[in-house]
Design a protein around this motif. Structure first.
Motif, short mmCIF file in Angstrom:
data_model
loop_
_atom_site.label_atom_id
_atom_site.label_comp_id
_atom_site.label_asym_id
_atom_site.label_seq_id
_atom_site.Cartn_x
_atom_site.Cartn_y
_atom_site.Cartn_z
N GLY A 63 0.83 -1.07 -0.05
CA GLY A 63 -0.11 0.05 0.00
C GLY A 63 0.74 1.07 0.15
O GLY A 63 2.00 1.41 0.47
N THR A 64 0.25 2.27 -0.64
CA THR A 64 0.94 3.57 -0.54
C THR A 64 -0.11 4.82 -0.58
O THR A 64 -1.30 4.40 -0.51
N THR A 65 0.49 6.15 -0.42
CA THR A 65 -0.41 7.03 -0.58
C THR A 65 -0.87 7.36 -2.08
O THR A 65 -0.17 6.92 -2.89
N ARG A 66 -1.92 8.47 -2.22
CA ARG A 66 -2.63 8.58 -3.64
C ARG A 66 -1.26 9.40 -4.37
O ARG A 66 -1.33 9.05 -5.76
N SER A 67 -0.38 10.15 -3.62
CA SER A 67 0.48 10.87 -4.24
C SER A 67 1.66 10.06 -4.66
O SER A 67 2.75 10.83 -5.30
N ASP A 68 1.72 8.77 -4.46
CA ASP A 68 3.01 7.73 -4.76
C ASP A 68 2.65 7.24 -6.18
O ASP A 68 1.97 6.26 -6.16
N HIS A 69 3.53 7.59 -7.03
CA HIS A 69 3.58 7.18 -8.44
C HIS A 69 4.67 6.24 -8.80
O HIS A 69 4.59 5.75 -10.06
N ALA A 70 5.65 5.94 -7.77
CA ALA A 70 6.52 5.10 -8.09
C ALA A 70 6.11 3.50 -8.08
O ALA A 70 6.65 2.78 -8.76
N VAL A 71 5.14 3.18 -7.51
CA VAL A 71 4.58 1.73 -7.47
C VAL A 71 3.19 1.89 -7.84
O VAL A 71 2.29 2.49 -7.55
N LYS A 72 3.04 0.89 -8.68
CA LYS A 72 1.91 0.65 -9.31
C LYS A 72 1.09 -0.88 -8.85
O LYS A 72 1.76 -1.61 -8.41
N GLY A 73 -0.22 -0.74 -9.14
CA GLY A 73 -0.89 -2.07 -8.60
C GLY A 73 -0.90 -2.42 -7.04
O GLY A 73 -1.17 -3.45 -6.80
N VAL A 74 -0.82 -1.08 -6.50
CA VAL A 74 -1.12 -1.59 -4.82
C VAL A 74 -2.14 -0.72 -4.47
O VAL A 74 -2.67 0.28 -5.14
N VAL A 75 -2.63 -0.98 -3.36
CA VAL A 75 -3.60 -0.17 -2.58
C VAL A 75 -3.43 1.12 -2.23
O VAL A 75 -2.32 1.40 -1.46
N LYS A 76 -4.15 2.25 -2.87
CA LYS A 76 -3.97 3.53 -2.09
C LYS A 76 -4.79 3.75 -0.91
O LYS A 76 -5.82 3.67 -1.01
N VAL A 77 -3.85 4.09 0.12
CA VAL A 77 -4.53 4.33 1.35
C VAL A 77 -5.02 5.65 1.98
O VAL A 77 -5.05 5.71 3.20
N GLY A 78 -5.11 6.60 0.93
CA GLY A 78 -5.21 7.87 1.22
C GLY A 78 -4.14 8.79 1.07
O GLY A 78 -3.12 8.51 0.39
N SER A 79 -4.04 9.63 1.79
CA SER A 79 -2.95 10.93 1.95
C SER A 79 -1.79 10.51 3.16
O SER A 79 -2.35 9.83 3.82
N HIS A 80 -0.62 11.28 3.20
CA HIS A 80 0.25 10.79 4.14
C HIS A 80 -0.32 11.42 5.49
O HIS A 80 0.31 10.91 6.23
N LEU A 81 -1.11 12.35 5.22
CA LEU A 81 -1.49 13.22 6.59
C LEU A 81 -2.80 12.57 7.18
O LEU A 81 -3.06 12.52 8.42
#
Length: 279
Positions: A63-81
């Motif tokens: 999982g990563t944040t919405r603004s993380d474009h380096a990793v594809k195909g994983v769950v976006k868990v919102g923003s870092h804050l």
């Protein structure tokens, strides 16, 4: 000849010693060995993902944040804050890498069942230290050392300058917010051979345009990106008409994130300084 009773006692004592040693070794492995069980990581700070990729840990990221474009195909868990805690727990990560204690405070930490590693470097040297720590945590020490060596080599490409140029770095145009002493940008400017004129002991500081005019920097660097969308170029702003600085537009994502990119940013900025020095 040793009496049987004494022999039995010695055997019992030896057995007890073996069990004690076994228990001690087991406890040491449990509590003092590195976190070798990390298999699933959620990254809440985009600057970390390229580091994990370089360490060969891409397959561990779930999982990563919405603004993380380096990793594809994983769950976006919102923003870092504002990560979605329910989603975080559903992913069941072993490790969450957050940007800072402000971004992921104690209250959030108490609501997840994962180890938390805070990644919030203020200097290029801090980044190298964090890379080594992450490498040790993920049993990738050699890869971490290799990455650190490559980044140091990248910095060795920086040329010396005939004099140290003074700089103001615009983070946001309205209200005018600039890089302060604690910003990674100050470390980048310094590595490139320059000097950030804003010595306020914060990452970002709000200052007046009058202050900028008074400081008269050699370079006025302004970023364009999520924090400074479509700013009016400084040279077109009426209140900067008398400013004799060289205005430099840069990509926020290339400069402002404290990751691998910061070393390339220092080299690029040095080239800009060097070019201006020869004009």
């Amino acid at each position: 000849m040793i009496p049987k009773r004494k022999l039995k006692k010695e055997k019992k004592g030896a057995g007890r010693l073996v069990r004690t040693l076994f228990l001690g070794i087991t406890l040491c492995l449990m509590f003092f060995s590195p976190a070798l069980a990390y298999e699933k990581i959620v990254v809440l700070y985009p600057a970390v993902s390229p580091i994990l990729i370089e360490l060969g840990a891409l397959d561990m990221i779930v999982g990563t944040t919405r603004s993380d474009h380096a990793v594809k195909g994983v769950v976006k868990v919102g923003s870092h804050l504002r990560p979605n805690i329910e989603l975080l727990n559903a992913l069941a990560p072993d490790l969450i890498i957050a940007g800072s204690r402000r971004a992921f405070p104690y209250e959030m930490k108490e609501r997840v069942k994962a180890d938390i590693f805070y990644y919030d470097p203020a200097t290029l040297d801090d980044i190298l230290v964090k890379i080594k720590k992450i490498g040790a945590m993920l049993e990738r020490k050699d890869k971490a050392e290799n990455l650190v060596a490559r980044l140091k080599k990248r910095l060795s490409e920086i040329s010396s300058l005939p004099r140290q140029p003074s700089v103001i770095y615009e983070v946001m145009a309205e209200p005018l917010r600039v890089a302060g002493k604690k910003s990674i940008l100050t470390s980048i400017i310094s590595a490139a051979g320059g000097n950030n004129l804003v010595s306020i002991n914060k990452k970002h500081a709000v200052i007046s345009t009058e202050k900028v005019l008074k400081l008269t920097p050699d370079f006025y660097v302004y970023q364009v990106g999520p924090m400074n969308k479509n700013p009016v170029p400084p040279e077109e702003r009426p209140f900067y008409k008398s400013l004799k600085s060289k205005f430099i537009r840069i990509n926020e994502l290339e400069f402002a994130r404290p990751g691998i990119n910061a070393f390339d940013a220092a080299v690029k900025l040095n080239i800009i300084f060097k070019g201006a020095a020869h004009e």
